[in-house]
Design an enzyme around this catalytic site. Structure first.
Site, PDB file in Angstrom:
ATOM      1  CD  GLU A  29      40.950  35.458  34.451  1.00  0.00           C
ATOM      2  OE1 GLU A  29      41.956  34.961  34.932  1.00  0.00           O
ATOM      3  OE2 GLU A  29      39.794  35.199  34.352  1.00  0.00           O
ATOM      4  CB  CYS A  31      37.714  33.422  38.034  1.00  0.00           C
ATOM      5  SG  CYS A  31      37.257  34.739  38.944  1.00  0.00           S
TER       6      CYS A  31
END
Length: 222
Positions: free
Chosen positions: A105, A2
């Protein structure tokens, strides 16, 4: 992993939800939060009091001689956090919740996707925190990392890792510093992966600047 997330919500409501004391200097809303930035975290002290505090995104263990490590620490794998020296102390009893509106992402061909709750409610991302200072005369610096887990379902089509989510069912035990991480992690991993299955995702434009437009679904643009 992340590497970017968004956080735009009412801190007063968030503090009320977690029954936490709100600290000053919490970060402003942002839709492009990068490692090294100031983020908000929720943690519980030994007296059972919860705090909503600002922290630097990138954990620095208390034993480090510098606040700049030779490797990134904005993410930590939940599978190994209890055994890796950098995160082991925090994983045992310094766990936190990192609130987020959503996170990004990237696919292998560098296309960004945005993940969020179907009702756009804040996500409770599992995190660890650590206090660090250069010496006994220096101020303390609160730092934190996001825990990631193996991606499952549709999320795995975008990236192999995803942030671990904390649910209402295990938030209390996750934040409780009296419980050892070895007892808390297995249930958190199970519930978190199931919770991630309810998230929705869409492709967004390359991240440039800041603002709510960064989370727009590019397929809906005219």
């Amino acid at each position: 992993m992340c590497g970017r997330f968004s956080a735009a919500f009412d801190y007063s409501s968030l503090a009320e939800q977690y029954q936490a004391q709100r600290a000053p200097n919490l970060p402003k809303s942002s839709w492009n939060i990068a490692p090294g930035a100031t983020i908000a975290i929720i943690a519980q002290d030994r007296n059972g009091i919860r705090h909503l505090n600002p922290a630097r995104w990138g954990l620095i263990p208390s034993w480090s001689v510098s606040d700049h490590l030779d490797y990134p620490t904005h993410n930590a794998r939940v599978e190994t956090a209890l055994t890796k020296r950098t995160y082991a102390d925090a994983a045992r009893c310094q766990r936190a919740i990192i609130p987020a509106s959503g996170y990004y992402e990237w696919t292998k061909d560098h296309r960004p996707f945005y993940f969020q709750s179907p009702d756009e409610s804040p996500l409770a991302i599992a995190g660890l925190y650590s206090w660090w200072r250069e010496d006994e005369h220096s101020p303390w610096l609160l730092t934190a990392t996001i825990l990631t887990t193996q991606a499952e379902g549709e999320a795995a089509l975008v990236h192999e890792r995803m942030p671990l989510l904390i649910t209402e069912a295990n938030a209390d035990e996750w934040l409780d510093p009296g419980l050892d991480g070895s007892d808390v992690f297995p249930r958190a991993m199970d519930l978190g992966r199931k919770s991630s299955a309810r998230l929705v995702q869409h492709q967004v434009a390359p991240l440039e600047g800041d603002g709510p437009q960064l989370t727009d679904d590019i397929s809906l643009r005219l």
